[in-house]
Design an enzyme around this catalytic site. Structure first.
Site, PDB file in Angstrom:
ATOM      1  N   SER A 137       0.854  -1.201   0.000  1.00 50.59           N
ATOM      2  CA  SER A 137       0.000   0.000   0.000  1.00 50.59           C
ATOM      3  C   SER A 137       0.880   1.237   0.000  1.00 50.59           C
ATOM      4  O   SER A 137       2.026   1.186   0.466  1.00 50.59           O
ATOM      5  CB  SER A 137      -0.868   0.013   1.268  1.00 50.59           C
ATOM      6  N   TYR A 150      -1.340  -0.435  10.676  1.00 56.16           N
ATOM      7  CA  TYR A 150      -1.495  -0.637   9.235  1.00 56.16           C
ATOM      8  C   TYR A 150      -0.322  -0.014   8.474  1.00 56.16           C
ATOM      9  O   TYR A 150       0.322  -0.673   7.647  1.00 56.16           O
ATOM     10  CB  TYR A 150      -2.827  -0.058   8.746  1.00 56.16           C
TER      11      TYR A 150
HETATM   12  N1  LIG Z   1      -8.845  -1.037  -0.540  1.00 56.92           N
HETATM   13  C1  LIG Z   1      -7.870  -0.169  -0.340  1.00 56.92           C
HETATM   14  O1  LIG Z   1      -8.081   1.061  -0.210  1.00 56.92           O
HETATM   15  C2  LIG Z   1      -6.449  -0.659  -0.292  1.00 56.92           C
HETATM   16  C3  LIG Z   1      -5.412   0.257  -0.565  1.00 56.92           C
HETATM   17  C4  LIG Z   1      -4.093  -0.184  -0.560  1.00 56.92           C
HETATM   18  C5  LIG Z   1      -3.793  -1.499  -0.287  1.00 56.92           C
HETATM   19  N2  LIG Z   1      -4.812  -2.374   0.002  1.00 56.92           N
HETATM   20  C6  LIG Z   1      -4.444  -3.761   0.297  1.00 56.92           C
HETATM   21  O2  LIG Z   1      -4.997  -4.579  -0.711  1.00 56.92           O
HETATM   22  C7  LIG Z   1      -5.148  -5.903  -0.199  1.00 56.92           C
HETATM   23  C8  LIG Z   1      -6.497  -6.450  -0.626  1.00 56.92           C
HETATM   24  O3  LIG Z   1      -7.526  -5.675  -0.048  1.00 56.92           O
HETATM   25  P1  LIG Z   1      -8.889  -5.304  -0.789  1.00 56.92           P
HETATM   26  O4  LIG Z   1      -8.933  -3.838  -0.892  1.00 56.92           O
HETATM   27  O5  LIG Z   1      -9.033  -6.125  -2.020  1.00 56.92           O
HETATM   28  O6  LIG Z   1      -9.973  -5.686   0.328  1.00 56.92           O
HETATM   29  P2  LIG Z   1     -10.811  -6.980   0.674  1.00 56.92           P
HETATM   30  O7  LIG Z   1     -11.870  -7.196  -0.348  1.00 56.92           O
HETATM   31  O8  LIG Z   1     -11.228  -6.777   2.083  1.00 56.92           O
HETATM   32  O9  LIG Z   1      -9.779  -8.197   0.558  1.00 56.92           O
HETATM   33  C9  LIG Z   1      -9.005  -8.625   1.629  1.00 56.92           C
HETATM   34  C10 LIG Z   1      -8.618 -10.065   1.354  1.00 56.92           C
HETATM   35  O10 LIG Z   1      -7.721 -10.478   2.402  1.00 56.92           O
HETATM   36  C11 LIG Z   1      -8.122 -11.757   2.829  1.00 56.92           C
HETATM   37  N3  LIG Z   1      -7.700 -11.985   4.207  1.00 56.92           N
HETATM   38  C12 LIG Z   1      -7.867 -11.169   5.268  1.00 56.92           C
HETATM   39  N4  LIG Z   1      -7.404 -11.762   6.383  1.00 56.92           N
HETATM   40  C13 LIG Z   1      -6.954 -12.991   5.998  1.00 56.92           C
HETATM   41  C14 LIG Z   1      -6.389 -14.090   6.687  1.00 56.92           C
HETATM   42  N5  LIG Z   1      -6.170 -14.061   8.011  1.00 56.92           N
HETATM   43  N6  LIG Z   1      -6.039 -15.198   5.976  1.00 56.92           N
HETATM   44  C15 LIG Z   1      -6.238 -15.245   4.635  1.00 56.92           C
HETATM   45  N7  LIG Z   1      -6.754 -14.239   3.935  1.00 56.92           N
HETATM   46  C16 LIG Z   1      -7.133 -13.133   4.613  1.00 56.92           C
HETATM   47  C17 LIG Z   1      -9.645 -11.751   2.690  1.00 56.92           C
HETATM   48  O11 LIG Z   1     -10.127 -13.071   2.589  1.00 56.92           O
HETATM   49  P3  LIG Z   1     -10.948 -13.852   3.756  1.00 56.92           P
HETATM   50  O12 LIG Z   1     -11.693 -12.831   4.550  1.00 56.92           O
HETATM   51  O13 LIG Z   1     -11.819 -14.804   3.006  1.00 56.92           O
HETATM   52  O14 LIG Z   1      -9.893 -14.564   4.534  1.00 56.92           O
HETATM   53  C18 LIG Z   1      -9.824 -11.008   1.378  1.00 56.92           C
HETATM   54  O15 LIG Z   1      -9.753 -11.911   0.296  1.00 56.92           O
HETATM   55  C19 LIG Z   1      -4.910  -5.808   1.306  1.00 56.92           C
HETATM   56  O16 LIG Z   1      -3.627  -6.297   1.600  1.00 56.92           O
HETATM   57  C20 LIG Z   1      -4.971  -4.311   1.590  1.00 56.92           C
HETATM   58  O17 LIG Z   1      -4.148  -3.939   2.679  1.00 56.92           O
HETATM   59  C21 LIG Z   1      -6.125  -1.996  -0.008  1.00 56.92           C
END
Ligand SMILES: NC(=O)c1ccc[n+]([C@@H]2O[C@H](COP(=O)([O-])OP(=O)(O)OC[C@H]3O[C@@H](n4cnc5c(N)ncnc54)[C@H](OP(=O)(O)O)[C@@H]3O)[C@@H](O)[C@H]2O)c1
Length: 246
Positions: A137, A150
């Site tokens: 991120s 975070y």
């Molecule tokens: N959305 C934003 O603004 C943003 C910005 C920058 C970076 N990111 C990063 O992008 C990545 C993906 O996030 P997203 O935005 O696509 O949100 P999301 O839809 O909430 O996806 C998060 C994913 O992480 C998985 N996860 C969470 N805890 C886990 C665990 N203990 N074991 C295995 N899997 C786990 C979830 O799967 P389960 O719940 O099924 O386990 C889900 O598939 C994250 O690393 C986040 O930090 C997001």
């Protein structure tokens, strides 16, 4: 990304958001994929889109058996060319609620480390050419008072991948790395939040697939966030610590 017959990828965190779209994007380009996360129903629903090319494992990256389950998935798929790590957790937490801070550290530092290490060990042991790509991120750019664990764990991810990239070269291993650093993306991750400059998941995943294909080492997504981070880095520490970013 070009159609890739016989290419195999594991997507960790494929149940929603960017991980799910990356999985679909790879499938559309002909890849065989292994998908993982905690929500089995979501994984099985995704598998239905191409049952013959999708392998499933329910994995919680914070559990001790997670590396072993990843290895089983890779073996079941007949090998891996790309490990893609999207799993992550984070919340704004000015109250320093210990449950949130600890879950963030467990998922983004402990879980991240054991999964990318398991992927590295697979490529090292098989002497196979491969890529490890992760979504970190822009939050790793500076310490963020609104989200201490975070921002700190995202910086950890940057440094960890840099270290593994150096280790791979020290050992003459053909492992390449891609660190993807998006700004705010409209997924479940920030649902209900009124953050500025929100990117659509589809556009971000378009960048991600193209950056992996081009073999980029580090990419901030998109250009507006590249500019923002450039200016953040120019600020002296005293000025940064006086800013109110929520
Ligand atoms: N959305 C934003 O603004 C943003 C910005 C920058 C970076 N990111 C990063 O992008 C990545 C993906 O996030 P997203 O935005 O696509 O949100 P999301 O839809 O909430 O996806 C998060 C994913 O992480 C998985 N996860 C969470 N805890 C886990 C665990 N203990 N074991 C295995 N899997 C786990 C979830 O799967 P389960 O719940 O099924 O386990 C889900 O598939 C994250 O690393 C986040 O930090 C997001």
């Amino acid at each position: 990304m070009h159609t890739s017959i016989n290419k195999r990828a594991v997507v960790m965190g494929a149940t929603s958001g960017m991980g799910r779209l990356v999985a679909l994007g790879l499938l559309g380009r002909g890849w065989t994929i292994g998908i993982a996360g905690r929500r089995t129903d979501e994984l099985l629903a995704l598998q239905q889109t191409a049952p013959e090319r999708v392998y499933v494992r329910t994995i919680d990256v914070t559990h001790d058996d997670a590396p072993q389950l990843l290895r089983q998935l890779i073996d079941e798929m007949g090998g891996m060319d790309l490990y893609f790590h999207s799993s992550g957790f984070g919340r704004q937490n000015t109250e320093l609620d210990s449950a949130i801070e600890n879950s963030t550290v467990m998922t983004n530092a402990f879980g991240f480390t054991q999964m990318v290490d398991a992927a590295f060990q697979y490529f090292r042991q098989t002497r196979r050419r491969g890529r490890i790509a992760v979504i970190s991120s822009i939050a790793g750019t500076k310490g963020l008072g609104a989200a201490p664990a975070y921002s700190a764990t995202k910086r950890f991810q940057w440094t960890y991948i840099e270290a593994l990239a150096q280790l791979a070269r020290m050992e003459g291993l053909d492992i390449r790395f891609t660190d993807l650093r998006p700004g705010f993306v409209r997924t479940d991750f920030i649902v209900g939040k009124n953050y500025p400059m929100q990117l659509t998941p589809g556009s971000v995943v378009g960048h991600i697939l193209s950056d992996i294909e081009k073999g980029r080492r580090v990419r901030t997504i998109d250009w507006r966030y590249r500019m923002l981070c450039f200016f953040w880095r120019l600020l002296p520490q005293w000025a940064w610590e006086r800013m109110k970013i929520r």
